[in-house]
Design an enzyme around this catalytic site. Structure first.
Site, PDB file in Angstrom:
ATOM      1  N   ASP A   3      34.308 -35.504  80.534  1.00 36.04           N
ATOM      2  CA  ASP A   3      35.416 -36.328  80.049  1.00 36.04           C
ATOM      3  C   ASP A   3      35.104 -37.785  80.397  1.00 36.04           C
ATOM      4  O   ASP A   3      35.732 -38.385  81.279  1.00 36.04           O
ATOM      5  CB  ASP A   3      36.730 -35.875  80.691  1.00 36.04           C
ATOM      6  N   ASP A  43      40.942 -46.303  85.657  1.00 31.63           N
ATOM      7  CA  ASP A  43      40.297 -45.059  85.222  1.00 31.63           C
ATOM      8  C   ASP A  43      39.011 -45.390  84.447  1.00 31.63           C
ATOM      9  O   ASP A  43      39.079 -45.895  83.330  1.00 31.63           O
ATOM     10  CB  ASP A  43      41.305 -44.337  84.311  1.00 31.63           C
ATOM     11  N   HIS A  85      42.213 -33.057  71.645  1.00 29.87           N
ATOM     12  CA  HIS A  85      43.657 -33.202  71.529  1.00 29.87           C
ATOM     13  C   HIS A  85      44.014 -32.903  70.081  1.00 29.87           C
ATOM     14  O   HIS A  85      43.231 -33.196  69.172  1.00 29.87           O
ATOM     15  CB  HIS A  85      44.111 -34.640  71.796  1.00 29.87           C
ATOM     16  N   HIS A 127      39.947 -38.808  88.462  1.00 30.47           N
ATOM     17  CA  HIS A 127      41.350 -38.830  88.866  1.00 30.47           C
ATOM     18  C   HIS A 127      41.504 -38.620  90.364  1.00 30.47           C
ATOM     19  O   HIS A 127      42.401 -39.193  90.984  1.00 30.47           O
ATOM     20  CB  HIS A 127      42.133 -37.779  88.078  1.00 30.47           C
ATOM     21  N   ASP A 148      36.762 -31.358  84.575  1.00 25.11           N
ATOM     22  CA  ASP A 148      36.414 -32.566  83.830  1.00 25.11           C
ATOM     23  C   ASP A 148      35.434 -33.388  84.655  1.00 25.11           C
ATOM     24  O   ASP A 148      35.800 -33.943  85.701  1.00 25.11           O
ATOM     25  CB  ASP A 148      37.673 -33.395  83.542  1.00 25.11           C
ATOM     26  N   LYS A 174      46.664 -36.718  87.988  1.00 23.25           N
ATOM     27  CA  LYS A 174      46.134 -38.090  88.026  1.00 23.25           C
ATOM     28  C   LYS A 174      47.125 -38.932  88.824  1.00 23.25           C
ATOM     29  O   LYS A 174      48.332 -38.790  88.641  1.00 23.25           O
ATOM     30  CB  LYS A 174      45.995 -38.629  86.597  1.00 23.25           C
ATOM     31  N   MET A 186      38.417 -25.387  74.729  1.00 27.58           N
ATOM     32  CA  MET A 186      39.659 -25.935  75.298  1.00 27.58           C
ATOM     33  C   MET A 186      40.321 -26.876  74.290  1.00 27.58           C
ATOM     34  O   MET A 186      39.635 -27.586  73.569  1.00 27.58           O
ATOM     35  CB  MET A 186      39.305 -26.689  76.585  1.00 27.58           C
ATOM     36  N   ASP A 203      43.230 -35.788  67.875  1.00 27.38           N
ATOM     37  CA  ASP A 203      41.822 -36.174  67.715  1.00 27.38           C
ATOM     38  C   ASP A 203      41.306 -35.632  66.385  1.00 27.38           C
ATOM     39  O   ASP A 203      40.471 -36.241  65.730  1.00 27.38           O
ATOM     40  CB  ASP A 203      40.946 -35.576  68.823  1.00 27.38           C
ATOM     41  N   GLU A 257      46.239 -30.832  84.800  1.00 28.21           N
ATOM     42  CA  GLU A 257      45.344 -31.898  85.269  1.00 28.21           C
ATOM     43  C   GLU A 257      46.155 -32.993  85.945  1.00 28.21           C
ATOM     44  O   GLU A 257      47.047 -33.581  85.341  1.00 28.21           O
ATOM     45  CB  GLU A 257      44.599 -32.450  84.041  1.00 28.21           C
ATOM     46  N   ASP A 313      36.023 -43.330  83.797  1.00 30.40           N
ATOM     47  CA  ASP A 313      35.387 -42.326  82.929  1.00 30.40           C
ATOM     48  C   ASP A 313      33.910 -42.627  82.686  1.00 30.40           C
ATOM     49  O   ASP A 313      33.428 -42.587  81.541  1.00 30.40           O
ATOM     50  CB  ASP A 313      36.137 -42.247  81.590  1.00 30.40           C
ATOM     51  N   GLU A 370      39.754 -33.498  87.510  1.00 27.14           N
ATOM     52  CA  GLU A 370      38.834 -34.471  86.920  1.00 27.14           C
ATOM     53  C   GLU A 370      38.301 -35.380  88.016  1.00 27.14           C
ATOM     54  O   GLU A 370      39.071 -35.950  88.788  1.00 27.14           O
ATOM     55  CB  GLU A 370      39.558 -35.307  85.854  1.00 27.14           C
TER      56      GLU A 370
END
Lengths: 391, 391, 391, 391
Positions: B292, B256, B55, B221, B246, B184, B89, B58, B182, B258, B218
């Site tokens: 991810d 979520d 991002h 998701h 993802d 979710k 990406m 980030d 994406e 992950d 993802e």
């Protein structure tokens, strides 16, 4: 007889299989007697419904001769006409016969796919003969448990071939008929193809005659996955694809319950009716309002008609509430947004380098904007108080 | 070092935010120290990764001056180049700043939408500068709790305006960049718009530059809603829209999570890898394999790198199993279907009245076909035994 | 014949209703023929099973005369004896007859409750005659849709009356029989009473003869609600209440699937087998391992026996993996905890003011302890690599 | 000011952490300022609340000196007294400090368990000083992701040791304090121990001082798993174990939402209020009505107090509806059951061979009883019409 008593003008319909449901489930057989389709028509008319929908075999059981079929159909048409009832929608049963145990249009066996096409052409002819303007496809057993058995891409291609062939059939016959595809995430298969209205909308965008094909979202099918039904319906409406709708209710994350409309999650039911009726703005939905539900297994036939009435009453109750909510001055005030047409003009008309340059140079003061409270708690509480009828 | 040790050629990538995750959750703050992005690049390279995604914030925290930004970016590029790592990406953080509390592109406040566009144009510039060929859009807070606040159709229109504007921006700048959207279903909002990959695929079909836009599904998701991730990915592949992916893992019907790829539901992970690698037929996916996910909160930094290695090892283990499964002679035998090209020709080439007539006249003997056992229990047990490594 | 081929010593059992399942579901009737119970016994014996379980009406259909019943039972006993098979568990069908449409022991109608008691006493007699040592109660339709119909406290009291009466019956007859209660959250009712093994364990603690009553947890029933099955089983084992177990598999948040054991979520299946076998420490479970599953609807009879074998093979595969995991030196090292018996002594022996005072005065340095990484990512990856058979 | 305006006599309470919630979530930091606890007390009193509950660190942040603590506490007591507010319940924060990253009482590290006991004894002292009569235990991080790390039986034993020690502490100090244990299925851990109120009730039955320990069920925690909250509460009431209750709302199968009471699923909220108030019969619940919810992230402080008022209004609205429903003559008629005290006497007084013999000999005519329709559709529709306020 009160303001919520259903009348023909409300456009309420039921499937033959809904009020005719005999109460079987995986753990027990029927608890109610078979009701003759003509009797169903009479009773629904009396309850205030406008029409009745059917699978081919709801009316004409598998294995009837052409002559028997014609007699059944002609009696049924008489019952419709005597009771001023219509058949707005018809569909094919592609899931009860054992031959469909691994799907119909997506089966690995071409003989099964061929049989499904035969049966559907016959079903279309029947529907058209009864006056249906919509033909629904619910993919019953199009799915898998042993997922390795078939590439999902192959399943999609097969489904597309079938749809393209069948829209071709409709066009070649000059039928005034559109298709409405119905998604479901699972049951009776562990994973169904096209599990949500979203997946179905995308699939439709890949069809040869996509303008003839829309969706038939069902409350229970979207709710099983915990998805917002009003959002799914809204996406379909925005795309001009809400051709039909199946109303009932359901708890999230359970077997397919097909409960009386509005009996579970009245909040979502309110939001749905508000959307369909357009009281909050936007085009309303003008098609038939079909209840795809059935009475609890605890009921006898009296209970079935009480169930039928309940569905329709609840819709009308919520419709009145939606109107009241959207004309409540405090609600209108809370829904008023900050407006800045000059700012929006920088991107709404599409990309333009100069406008984009202007947009990039504005100091939008995000820290300040972030501090504005949106008063959604108040808005939502007002909505609940309208639902509760205390406002 | 064994057959499952990751190498550059495996195309594995991680987000800066994944291995850099500090372990905060709604019930507690960070448990691990911040790791400098350049340090992350070094460590990922050592673990065998091929690239790193990010991002905007980030790498460049909100509020940095242009000069500070340039220094950060230039140091980061040096780290990439020294470690032979790429940035395939990039994406925008449109959810952390309080201004996005009610969404970014779908917010009711045009200033918020304008700020989201500003931030995304900057993010695109940054991504392109770092060499990214893909730009991901995850709609963070595009959704609702108090659903009456906005018509879902308005939200969709606003999202479309934003996408059309931004593809315009990319084209006007001559960037070699595609978008990947994406989906979710919920969290951090009670209901997110475009809850599944299916809804997103449909939305893409309505965009001005739809050929530039695909999906970034993802695992977590789709699994949150209990939907089949391989089916969603397969539908995207069939439509030529799988631009990015993802990878992680998740239990159905939960927050979520992950989790490390393949650690939950290895069966679905196997089916996914089989699909991506094309061992069962069909075109394989050739893009980056992005994890991810993040390490459990119980871990210190050593645990983070063990986590990173685990994701990649599991992918390679499953890839080897997929190949073995699809070359197992008994499996091949079980997957062989009844063929009848003459029959299929009656509908595959599209509708034709004469062929349709022939099709309707064939006696397909459904009762006989129904009696054929499909041996999917055996097939599925063989698949499990391959997953278990006992075959 | 390999290391995973089932043998009598493995204590595997199946219900008559499992391999005898004919493939009906809410959307279609049977696809397989009825198999005679004696034939089932023969086939299960050949597959390597140790016993067979039954509902009263699986063996003796409703409405048979005493004489017909006796002939059926005597033939069945002969088949058992000829095939060296046992009946470790029996149960009552309290859900198929329409009289049970609103529950059996919790029905509002005392005639229904009385009939359920009659039927259960007969079923107990039958079970004991066949040698069963365990009698299972699954509350089929004990639940509601229209929740206002009955106070949940009344339902619980009625259930307790029934259980107390029936343990009285067993004691009065000097039967060597214990009860095992089976929870399920929903289906066929919208909400079942005692929805989880936890609720059932608590209910048991309120019974007159609680020592005679334990639980029969079923994988699918706990997983439907997304709960950890190993945790539920562990709580039952810790309380000495795991009297029986129903093995199968299931996806979270779906209709009751009753899939082949270990075919969904092999990770949880591994954790379960590890717990039951005690390879990680603690007392193992020593009762029968009952598969309460059925073959996919796609199968003919050959597929049914392939399904039966698959369940047992998978259990044995996972048992071997559990042993290997718990003897892997790296795993043992990772599982070693920080020990401090002196510290633990301050509370483990119960509360004591002096020891509590000491405990309060120790500086436990939480910030330091917090920094220790627990290496659970590595542990979990090792577990997955054992499941995948690559370690 | 209307009939639904909350007053002290309604026994409504809020946690400091609820109205004090600053809007952080996993994807963004705080959006609202810290509100001083004394300010919260003032505002809640003005809104009509009766009391306020707290975690130790909601009032006294970690790391304060004894002197600072005493000042904070004394100011807080003054605020309570000035505003005629009470603290009916207190609890310990055993989840925010990183030392609790793998649980508190069930941690593998005895230093963590010791620290949790220290902190809880301090928290109990604080609660008692503030007048609390109830002490809540919510097991925050008592659970796992890497399930192999700890035997669930060990976790249960550790939890029991802690509870037994702490009830010992309360008794030794002569505190007038009872414990209420709160279950949650997952989040922040992938699987929490004691996932439902049922599991917790069973665990309590194994404690040394079980009469001092009851449950604190929370709507959201039971609903996350799709379980009936009224059923869980009813089971606790039937066992005399409903010591406290946490009211909020939640969608099934999602992250922990803590939404405004009654805003999701008003049907279940109605059933709950009816049960708590005893309008349908049975003993009512007489403890505090605690709202464990927080305002949407879209709100500023004004929205927080609107949120607070909304919770209390909705409870009172539903209470009025429950009374109306249970005094509706048609409802009373529908709820009247078939009675047969003579028949019931055959089992209700416990097992007796003679009575059992009589019971077995009665012809109960199940086929006839089965034909009686139960009219639950009508009953349920009437309930919905009461909820909608149209009856």
């Amino acid at each position: 007889m009160d303001a919520y008593t259903p009348t023909r003008g409300d456009r309420f319909t039921f499937g033959l299989w809904t009020v005719g449901n005999r109460g079987s489930d995986p753990f027990g057989g029927p608890v109610r007697d078979h009701i003759d389709p003509c009797e169903i028509v009479r009773n629904l008319a009396e309850c205030g419904a406008f029409g009745v929908n059917l699978h081919d075999n709801d009316l004409v059981p598998l294995g009837k001769s052409q002559k028997e079929r014609d007699t059944i159909v002609s009696n049924f048409k008489r019952a419709l006409s005597e009771n001023d009832m219509v058949v707005p929608m018809a569909t094919t049963n592609l899931f009860s016969h054992p031959v469909f145990k691994d799907g119909a249009f997506t089966s690995n066996d071409p003989r099964v796919r061929a049989f499904a096409l035969q049966k559907t052409m016959d079903g279309i002819d029947l529907g058209v003969e009864l006056g249906a303007k919509l033909y629904v496809f619910w993919g019953g057993r199009e799915g898998t448990e042993a997922d390795a058995c078939r590439d999902v891409r192959t399943a999609i291609e097969r489904m597309r071939e079938a749809m393209n062939f069948l829209t071709g059939y409709v066009k070649a016959n000059g039928y005034d008929l559109r298709f409405a595809l119905e998604a479901k995430p699972n049951e009776p298969r562990s994973e169904n193809y096209f599990p949500t209205t979203g997946h179905m909308l995308h699939f439709i965008s890949t069809l040869a005659d996509e303008e003839m094909v829309g969706v038939n979202p069902e409350v229970a099918h979207e709710v099983m996955s915990g998805l917002s039904f009003p959002h799914a319906v809204g996406q379909a409406m925005e795309a001009g694809k809400l051709f039909h709708i199946d109303l009932n209710s359901q708890k999230i994350g359970r077997y397919d319950q097909d409960l009386r409309f509005g009996s579970e999650d009245p909040r979502q039911a309110f939001l749905l009716v508000r959307l369909l009726e357009g009281t909050g703005g936007g085009e309303p939905y003008r098609g038939p309002l079909h209840f795809d539900a059935h009475a609890y297994r605890s009921e006898d036939e009296q209970g079935v008609w009480e169930f039928a009435r309940g569905n329709m009453r609840t819709y009308k109750i919520l419709k009145a509430k939606a109107r009241a909510f959207d004309s409540d001055p405090e609600v209108c005030e809370l829904l008023r947004c900050h407006e800045d047409p000059e700012l929006e003009a920088l991107w709404q008309a599409g990309y333009d380098s100069k406008r984009a340059q202007s947009l990039r140079q504005i100091d939008l003061k995000p820290d300040e904007v972030a501090r504005i409270g949106l008063r959604y708690e108040r808005l939502d509480q007002l909505m609940m108080e309208h639902i509760f009828g205390v406002r």
